[in-house]
Motif scaffolding. Structure first.
Motif, PDB file in Angstrom:
ATOM      1  N   HIS A  26       0.844  -1.191   0.000  1.00 30.90           N
ATOM      2  CA  HIS A  26       0.000   0.000   0.000  1.00 30.90           C
ATOM      3  C   HIS A  26       0.882   1.245   0.000  1.00 30.90           C
ATOM      4  O   HIS A  26       1.794   1.362   0.816  1.00 30.90           O
ATOM      5  CB  HIS A  26      -0.905   0.042   1.240  1.00 30.90           C
ATOM      6  N   GLY A  27       0.606   2.151  -0.917  1.00 26.05           N
ATOM      7  CA  GLY A  27       1.324   3.411  -0.945  1.00 26.05           C
ATOM      8  C   GLY A  27       0.808   4.345   0.137  1.00 26.05           C
ATOM      9  O   GLY A  27      -0.350   4.263   0.545  1.00 26.05           O
ATOM     10  N   SER A  28       1.656   5.235   0.596  1.00 25.62           N
ATOM     11  CA  SER A  28       1.286   6.207   1.622  1.00 25.62           C
ATOM     12  C   SER A  28       0.859   7.525   0.978  1.00 25.62           C
ATOM     13  O   SER A  28       1.088   7.756  -0.216  1.00 25.62           O
ATOM     14  CB  SER A  28       2.481   6.462   2.544  1.00 25.62           C
ATOM     15  N   ALA A  29       0.286   8.401   1.801  1.00 24.85           N
ATOM     16  CA  ALA A  29      -0.098   9.727   1.322  1.00 24.85           C
ATOM     17  C   ALA A  29       1.125  10.488   0.815  1.00 24.85           C
ATOM     18  O   ALA A  29       1.063  11.154  -0.231  1.00 24.85           O
ATOM     19  CB  ALA A  29      -0.789  10.505   2.444  1.00 24.85           C
ATOM     20  N   LEU A  35       4.637  11.182  -6.021  1.00 24.04           N
ATOM     21  CA  LEU A  35       4.460  10.676  -7.379  1.00 24.04           C
ATOM     22  C   LEU A  35       3.811  11.737  -8.278  1.00 24.04           C
ATOM     23  O   LEU A  35       4.196  11.893  -9.437  1.00 24.04           O
ATOM     24  CB  LEU A  35       3.628   9.390  -7.356  1.00 24.04           C
ATOM     25  N   VAL A  36       2.866  12.498  -7.728  1.00 20.52           N
ATOM     26  CA  VAL A  36       2.263  13.596  -8.499  1.00 20.52           C
ATOM     27  C   VAL A  36       3.318  14.663  -8.807  1.00 20.52           C
ATOM     28  O   VAL A  36       3.407  15.147  -9.941  1.00 20.52           O
ATOM     29  CB  VAL A  36       1.050  14.205  -7.768  1.00 20.52           C
ATOM     30  N   LYS A  37       4.129  15.009  -7.833  1.00 22.21           N
ATOM     31  CA  LYS A  37       5.199  15.995  -8.066  1.00 22.21           C
ATOM     32  C   LYS A  37       6.172  15.485  -9.134  1.00 22.21           C
ATOM     33  O   LYS A  37       6.629  16.249  -9.993  1.00 22.21           O
ATOM     34  CB  LYS A  37       5.967  16.283  -6.772  1.00 22.21           C
ATOM     35  N   LEU A  67      -0.154   2.384  -6.189  1.00 25.39           N
ATOM     36  CA  LEU A  67      -0.323   3.775  -6.628  1.00 25.39           C
ATOM     37  C   LEU A  67      -0.194   3.865  -8.141  1.00 25.39           C
ATOM     38  O   LEU A  67       0.620   3.167  -8.743  1.00 25.39           O
ATOM     39  CB  LEU A  67       0.744   4.672  -5.994  1.00 25.39           C
ATOM     40  N   TYR A  68      -0.982   4.732  -8.724  1.00 27.46           N
ATOM     41  CA  TYR A  68      -0.891   5.016 -10.152  1.00 27.46           C
ATOM     42  C   TYR A  68      -1.338   6.453 -10.383  1.00 27.46           C
ATOM     43  O   TYR A  68      -2.136   7.003  -9.630  1.00 27.46           O
ATOM     44  CB  TYR A  68      -1.745   4.045 -10.982  1.00 27.46           C
ATOM     45  N   ILE A  69      -0.807   7.045 -11.415  1.00 28.07           N
ATOM     46  CA  ILE A  69      -1.154   8.415 -11.784  1.00 28.07           C
ATOM     47  C   ILE A  69      -2.293   8.384 -12.796  1.00 28.07           C
ATOM     48  O   ILE A  69      -2.363   7.491 -13.636  1.00 28.07           O
ATOM     49  CB  ILE A  69       0.063   9.152 -12.400  1.00 28.07           C
ATOM     50  N   PHE A  70      -3.168   9.382 -12.706  1.00 30.38           N
ATOM     51  CA  PHE A  70      -4.111   9.634 -13.785  1.00 30.38           C
ATOM     52  C   PHE A  70      -4.169  11.137 -13.997  1.00 30.38           C
ATOM     53  O   PHE A  70      -3.799  11.925 -13.126  1.00 30.38           O
ATOM     54  CB  PHE A  70      -5.485   9.011 -13.534  1.00 30.38           C
ATOM     55  N   ALA A  71      -4.591  11.526 -15.195  1.00 31.86           N
ATOM     56  CA  ALA A  71      -4.627  12.938 -15.569  1.00 31.86           C
ATOM     57  C   ALA A  71      -5.966  13.264 -16.194  1.00 31.86           C
ATOM     58  O   ALA A  71      -6.551  12.445 -16.909  1.00 31.86           O
ATOM     59  CB  ALA A  71      -3.504  13.254 -16.560  1.00 31.86           C
ATOM     60  N   GLY A  72      -6.440  14.482 -15.922  1.00 33.97           N
ATOM     61  CA  GLY A  72      -7.698  14.933 -16.497  1.00 33.97           C
ATOM     62  C   GLY A  72      -7.577  16.345 -17.018  1.00 33.97           C
ATOM     63  O   GLY A  72      -6.732  17.118 -16.566  1.00 33.97           O
ATOM     64  N   ALA A  73      -8.432  16.664 -17.981  1.00 33.25           N
ATOM     65  CA  ALA A  73      -8.508  18.032 -18.506  1.00 33.25           C
ATOM     66  C   ALA A  73      -9.364  18.859 -17.560  1.00 33.25           C
ATOM     67  O   ALA A  73     -10.367  18.374 -17.036  1.00 33.25           O
ATOM     68  CB  ALA A  73      -9.106  18.023 -19.902  1.00 33.25           C
ATOM     69  N   GLY A 152      -4.073   8.430  -5.918  1.00 33.09           N
ATOM     70  CA  GLY A 152      -4.821   8.153  -4.717  1.00 33.09           C
ATOM     71  C   GLY A 152      -4.244   7.014  -3.904  1.00 33.09           C
ATOM     72  O   GLY A 152      -3.543   6.149  -4.419  1.00 33.09           O
ATOM     73  N   ILE A 153      -4.578   7.053  -2.633  1.00 32.47           N
ATOM     74  CA  ILE A 153      -4.191   5.978  -1.723  1.00 32.47           C
ATOM     75  C   ILE A 153      -5.448   5.248  -1.275  1.00 32.47           C
ATOM     76  O   ILE A 153      -6.498   5.854  -1.067  1.00 32.47           O
ATOM     77  CB  ILE A 153      -3.405   6.488  -0.502  1.00 32.47           C
ATOM     78  N   TYR A 154      -5.343   3.945  -1.175  1.00 33.70           N
ATOM     79  CA  TYR A 154      -6.445   3.145  -0.658  1.00 33.70           C
ATOM     80  C   TYR A 154      -6.243   2.991   0.834  1.00 33.70           C
ATOM     81  O   TYR A 154      -5.140   2.799   1.318  1.00 33.70           O
ATOM     82  CB  TYR A 154      -6.472   1.780  -1.353  1.00 33.70           C
ATOM     83  N   LYS A 155      -7.344   3.084   1.559  1.00 34.08           N
ATOM     84  CA  LYS A 155      -7.265   3.041   3.022  1.00 34.08           C
ATOM     85  C   LYS A 155      -7.800   1.741   3.571  1.00 34.08           C
ATOM     86  O   LYS A 155      -8.643   1.126   3.047  1.00 34.08           O
ATOM     87  CB  LYS A 155      -8.059   4.199   3.618  1.00 34.08           C
TER      88      LYS A 155
END
Length: 155
Positions: A26-29, A35-37, A67-73, A152-155
């Protein structure tokens, strides 16, 4: 009798090890924010097309643990531009998507990204691609140009 105890002990140890291994996946906050940075830095150096391709690559650098990145307009009703866990979402407008509790979480992500600060967290429930279970999720969103990148992180 001795064999039964040894068997039970072995099973308990393996369950303990499996749980520990799973928990460490599990990835942390902090890891999500980092990862976003990292993807924003990559985007600034390489542009949209190369960044989206890297996000969408299942073996790419923007998929770590669960963890994975996603992008939106950012535009109203803007489509998903890249998604590290579900390529079927690419190109789709998800503004009307609600979680099981009725939370319009994509709209909230757009609100956070369009806010004065341009970054923050959004809470909702979403299927975890690793466990296949519906779980609580908290997603860090950050705006850059006319996009937002999120993890996002899953809790």
């Amino acid at each position: 009798m001795k064999i039964a105890y040894r068997y039970i002990f072995t099973v308990l140890l393996s369950l303990l090890f499996t749980h520990t291994t799973f928990a460490s996946e599990h990835g942390s906050a902090q890891e999500a924010t980092d990862l976003v940075k990292k993807v924003i830095t990559y985007y600034k150096a390489n542009g949209k097309d190369k960044t989206f391709a890297e996000i969408n690559d299942p073996k790419g650098q923007f998929i770590v643990k669960d963890l994975y990145i996603f992008a939106g307009a950012l535009k109203s009703g803007g489509p998903t531009m890249a998604h590290g866990a579900n390529p079927k979402l690419i190109g789709k407008s998800l503004g009307d998507l609600k979680d099981v509790d009725g939370v319009y979480f994509v709209r909230k992500m757009n609100e956070v990204a369009n806010s004065k600060e341009g970054k923050g967290w959004v809470d909702y429930k979403w299927p975890n691609p690793t466990t296949k279970e519906l779980e609580k999720k908290s997603t860090y969103v950050e705006r850059i140009d006319d996009l937002y990148f999120a993890c996002g992180i899953y809790k």
